[in-house]
Scaffold this motif. Structure first.
Motif, PDB file in Angstrom:
ATOM      1  N   MET A 218      43.397  29.711 -67.952  1.00 19.70           N
ATOM      2  CA  MET A 218      43.909  28.289 -68.656  1.00 19.70           C
ATOM      3  C   MET A 218      44.403  27.500 -67.484  1.00 19.70           C
ATOM      4  SD  MET A 218      47.425  29.206 -70.904  1.00 19.70           S
ATOM      5  CE  MET A 218      46.720  29.788 -72.321  1.00 19.70           C
ATOM      6  N   ASP A 219      44.159  26.232 -68.193  1.00 20.12           N
ATOM      7  CA  ASP A 219      44.579  25.085 -67.337  1.00 20.12           C
ATOM      8  C   ASP A 219      45.786  24.693 -67.848  1.00 20.12           C
ATOM      9  OD1 ASP A 219      42.229  25.308 -66.119  1.00 20.12           O
ATOM     10  OD2 ASP A 219      41.172  24.047 -67.521  1.00 20.12           O
TER      11      ASP A 219
ATOM     12  N   LYS B 251      52.745  29.441 -72.315  1.00 20.62           N
ATOM     13  CA  LYS B 251      51.826  30.069 -72.816  1.00 20.62           C
ATOM     14  C   LYS B 251      51.326  31.013 -71.446  1.00 20.62           C
ATOM     15  CE  LYS B 251      49.984  27.139 -76.379  1.00 20.62           C
ATOM     16  NZ  LYS B 251      48.744  26.478 -77.043  1.00 20.62           N
ATOM     17  N   LEU B 252      51.281  32.189 -71.701  1.00 19.22           N
ATOM     18  CA  LEU B 252      50.470  33.154 -71.142  1.00 19.22           C
ATOM     19  C   LEU B 252      49.055  33.104 -71.171  1.00 19.22           C
ATOM     20  CD1 LEU B 252      52.620  36.454 -71.641  1.00 19.22           C
ATOM     21  CD2 LEU B 252      52.928  34.356 -69.851  1.00 19.22           C
ATOM     22  N   ASP B 253      48.399  33.142 -70.153  1.00 23.26           N
ATOM     23  CA  ASP B 253      46.980  33.154 -70.111  1.00 23.26           C
ATOM     24  C   ASP B 253      46.378  34.252 -70.818  1.00 23.26           C
ATOM     25  OD1 ASP B 253      44.220  32.261 -68.870  1.00 23.26           O
ATOM     26  OD2 ASP B 253      44.345  34.488 -68.032  1.00 23.26           O
ATOM     27  N   PRO B 254      45.548  34.100 -71.958  1.00 17.85           N
ATOM     28  CA  PRO B 254      45.043  35.277 -72.684  1.00 17.85           C
ATOM     29  C   PRO B 254      44.120  36.320 -71.896  1.00 17.85           C
ATOM     30  CG  PRO B 254      43.902  33.165 -73.386  1.00 17.85           C
ATOM     31  CD  PRO B 254      44.969  32.818 -72.295  1.00 17.85           C
TER      32      PRO B 254
ATOM     33  N   THR C 115      44.604  37.099 -68.499  1.00 15.92           N
ATOM     34  CA  THR C 115      45.191  37.945 -67.357  1.00 15.92           C
ATOM     35  C   THR C 115      46.757  38.213 -67.921  1.00 15.92           C
ATOM     36  OG1 THR C 115      46.166  35.824 -66.278  1.00 15.92           O
ATOM     37  CG2 THR C 115      44.109  36.716 -65.681  1.00 15.92           C
ATOM     38  N   GLY C 116      47.251  37.466 -68.852  1.00 16.32           N
ATOM     39  CA  GLY C 116      48.493  37.561 -69.095  1.00 16.32           C
ATOM     40  C   GLY C 116      49.629  37.154 -68.245  1.00 16.32           C
ATOM     41  N   VAL C 117      49.277  36.403 -67.229  1.00 15.02           N
ATOM     42  CA  VAL C 117      50.068  35.578 -66.318  1.00 15.02           C
ATOM     43  C   VAL C 117      50.380  34.154 -66.663  1.00 15.02           C
ATOM     44  CG1 VAL C 117      49.988  34.539 -63.905  1.00 15.02           C
ATOM     45  CG2 VAL C 117      48.850  36.461 -64.352  1.00 15.02           C
ATOM     46  N   GLY C 118      51.756  33.782 -66.370  1.00 11.06           N
ATOM     47  CA  GLY C 118      52.372  32.413 -66.854  1.00 11.06           C
ATOM     48  C   GLY C 118      52.094  31.618 -65.901  1.00 11.06           C
ATOM     49  N   ASN C 119      52.534  30.372 -66.313  1.00 10.03           N
ATOM     50  CA  ASN C 119      52.459  29.168 -65.490  1.00 10.03           C
ATOM     51  C   ASN C 119      53.111  29.273 -63.932  1.00 10.03           C
ATOM     52  OD1 ASN C 119      53.923  26.072 -65.059  1.00 10.03           O
ATOM     53  ND2 ASN C 119      51.830  26.135 -65.479  1.00 10.03           N
ATOM     54  N   ARG C 120      52.643  28.598 -62.884  1.00 12.91           N
ATOM     55  CA  ARG C 120      53.326  28.666 -61.861  1.00 12.91           C
ATOM     56  C   ARG C 120      53.992  27.189 -61.510  1.00 12.91           C
ATOM     57  NH1 ARG C 120      50.535  30.299 -55.792  1.00 12.91           N
ATOM     58  NH2 ARG C 120      52.370  30.081 -54.830  1.00 12.91           N
ATOM     59  N   TYR C 121      52.996  26.316 -61.412  1.00 10.90           N
ATOM     60  CA  TYR C 121      53.595  25.000 -60.930  1.00 10.90           C
ATOM     61  C   TYR C 121      54.449  24.112 -61.778  1.00 10.90           C
ATOM     62  CZ  TYR C 121      50.410  26.305 -57.187  1.00 10.90           C
ATOM     63  OH  TYR C 121      49.791  26.891 -56.115  1.00 10.90           O
ATOM     64  N   GLU C 122      54.072  23.770 -62.869  1.00 10.49           N
ATOM     65  CA  GLU C 122      54.345  22.774 -63.736  1.00 10.49           C
ATOM     66  C   GLU C 122      55.830  23.052 -64.425  1.00 10.49           C
ATOM     67  OE1 GLU C 122      50.150  22.119 -63.313  1.00 10.49           O
ATOM     68  OE2 GLU C 122      51.153  23.833 -63.750  1.00 10.49           O
ATOM     69  N   ILE C 123      56.108  24.162 -64.665  1.00  7.98           N
ATOM     70  CA  ILE C 123      57.318  24.796 -65.373  1.00  7.98           C
ATOM     71  C   ILE C 123      58.416  24.246 -64.489  1.00  7.98           C
ATOM     72  CG2 ILE C 123      57.356  27.199 -64.334  1.00  7.98           C
ATOM     73  CD1 ILE C 123      58.258  25.706 -68.080  1.00  7.98           C
ATOM     74  N   LEU C 124      58.289  24.242 -63.003  1.00  6.20           N
ATOM     75  CA  LEU C 124      59.442  23.670 -62.170  1.00  6.20           C
ATOM     76  C   LEU C 124      59.584  22.637 -62.382  1.00  6.20           C
ATOM     77  CD1 LEU C 124      58.232  25.753 -58.942  1.00  6.20           C
ATOM     78  CD2 LEU C 124      59.936  26.381 -60.551  1.00  6.20           C
TER      79      LEU C 124
END
Length: 468
Positions: free
Chosen positions: A68-69, A108-111, A113-122
């Motif tokens: 996911m981007d 959203k979680l990446d479909p 890996t199930g990993v969430g966003n790291r940079y933008e949400i901050l």
């Protein structure tokens, strides 16, 4: 509630400005007038200054292949009031609000890996990522005293040091609530502080220090269990003591940090310069840190402690380079021992190591080495700055939970920054373009869940900042 409180404070200042004018309009100016050699408290407040701050931030992350981007654009504005000194005393307060104009996938979680966003949400509110409307916060609210070489700050205010700092590379910075004291006799600078509460970038809430542990990702438990330290740390606050010595060619600083009941860490750094031929100077630097757990590391149950009891970590950094009137070239190194992980809450600041490049930290790593080269150049009377950096970092095996808290594989890191500070009519306006890329080693096979938002990615930020 926060918004009403901030509006009330701003209204009080407005009242101070308006009382005299309103009285004059009703023919009572002489009743409130004081002798020319006498000052009223309200008149002193009227001599204070306001600061307006506007910040707009676009950020995007492009990940490998079908991962996911993300992208988003937000804008914020704030207003602060800072009184003049009266018998050495001053007060100040400020508030800020944020609008989220656009977003793509950041909730959203990446479909795969199930990993969430790291940079933008901050950029917004990590506690309530769905919040689009009520994104305002009261930031500074302090009383200060300054006389000659001594200054004292009580309340909510900024604080800067190599580890505990504003980390101001999102829409809002970190701030701290408590007491700090600065004393600067001659070439020495002494700094002491005790903080009981923190508000972090990416958060709208002032939290007790013990609750500030872990509202970013807690990484992996070094004991292999599913427990985390979030909401389980016991600590009364953060203590800081720093000593600096500065002359024309030498800067030495020593900082000691105490997270009560959790850990202690000492940081030492020396930097300097020496004349070379012509207008060229040699620059050099040495830095190091030593960390140890205190008590039970924050919780009597090791699975819920921030740092394992008796865990220790050591690190050393080196710098060498050349400096010209408008340019700086440095070669940098840092190594961290394999005795344990370097741990310092990401919610409290961004470490300022020689090898640090934007969009990455070394918190959570042990048994690693990093080499970095950076070149900075200024143009147009120092209004335009161009900075490029490249590093490669060897980490402990990404499956080693004892030394690699976040599962970071070995990686190359590239950073490019263009920063233009306007002058003249637009003085106070700063425009930045930052592009960061990270890539894992070609011969390394890494599970996809340790790739997303870590390596094989490009992060781009376009930032407009205006203060007056």
């Amino acid at each position: 509630m926060k918004r009403n409180f901030a509006v009330l404070l701003l209204s009080l200042v407005g009242i101070g400005y308006g009382v005299t004018d309103v009285a004059a309009q009703h023919g009572h100016a002489e009743e409130v007038e004081s002798p020319s050699d006498q000052k009223l408290f309200g008149k002193v407040l009227r001599e204070g200054s306001f600061e307006f701050h506007l910040r707009s931030f676009f950020m995007s992350t492009v990940n490998q292949g079908d991962l996911m981007d993300y992208s988003t654009w937000g804008t914020g504005a704030g207003l602060g009031y800072f009184s003049p000194r009266w018998k050495g005393f001053g007060l100040g307060f400020s508030g800020f609000f944020v609008f989220r104009h656009y977003e793509n996938n950041i909730q959203k979680l990446d479909p795969i890996t199930g990993v969430g966003n790291r940079y933008e949400i901050l950029l917004y509110d990590v506690h309530h990522p769905e919040n689009h409307k009520d994104m305002d916060r009261l930031e500074e609210l302090f009383l200060s005293y300054q006389k000659e070489d001594l200054s004292v700050w009580v309340g909510r205010h900024h604080f800067e040091s190599p580890l505990l700092n504003a980390s101001d590379n999102r829409l809002r910075p970190n701030l701290f609530s408590g007491l700090s004291v600065d004393y600067t006799p001659g070439k020495f600078h002494f700094n002491g502080a005790w903080f009981s509460h923190v508000i972090s970038r990416g958060s709208l809430e002032w939290l007790p220090v013990e609750e500030s542990f872990g509202f970013y990702s807690t990484g992996r438990n070094p004991l292999g269990s599913d427990d985390s330290y979030k909401h389980h740390i016991e600590s009364k606050g953060i203590g800081v003591f720093g000593v600096e010595y500065l002359n024309n060619s030498l800067h030495i600083q020593s900082w000691n940090y105490l997270a009560e009941g959790v850990f202690g860490i000492s940081f030492l750094q020396a930097t300097g310069s020496a004349k070379s031929s012509g207008a060229t100077d040699w620059v050099w630097g040495v830095q190091g840190f030593a960390q140890t757990a205190l008590g039970n590391g924050g919780n009597p149950e090791p699975e819920k402690a921030y740092i394992l009891p008796n865990e220790k970590s050591f690190g050393m950094g080196l710098r060498a380079g050349l400096k010209w009137p408008h340019a700086l070239l440095t070669f940098n190194y840092m190594g961290i021992s394999d005795h344990g992980r370097f741990l310092f809450p990401r919610e409290w600041g961004r470490e300022q190591f020689f090898v640090s490049l934007q969009r990455e930290r070394f918190e959570g790593l042990g048994g690693g080495n990093s080499f970095m080269v950076q070149y900075d150049h200024t143009f147009i009377h120092d209004k335009l700055k161009v900075s490029v950096g490249a590093s490669h970092t060897d980490t402990a095996d990404f499956e080693d939970v004892r030394l690699n808290k976040y599962g970071i594989p070995n990686y190359y890191h590239f950073s490019g920054l263009i920063d233009y500070r306007f002058d003249g009519f637009f003085k106070g306006l700063d425009l930045q373009l930052l592009v960061v890329g990270k890539r894992q080693y070609a011969n390394q096979i890494t599970p996809i869940e340790y790739v997303i938002n870590r390596v094989n990615m490009v992060n781009t930020s376009l930032i407009l900042d205006y203060r007056f």
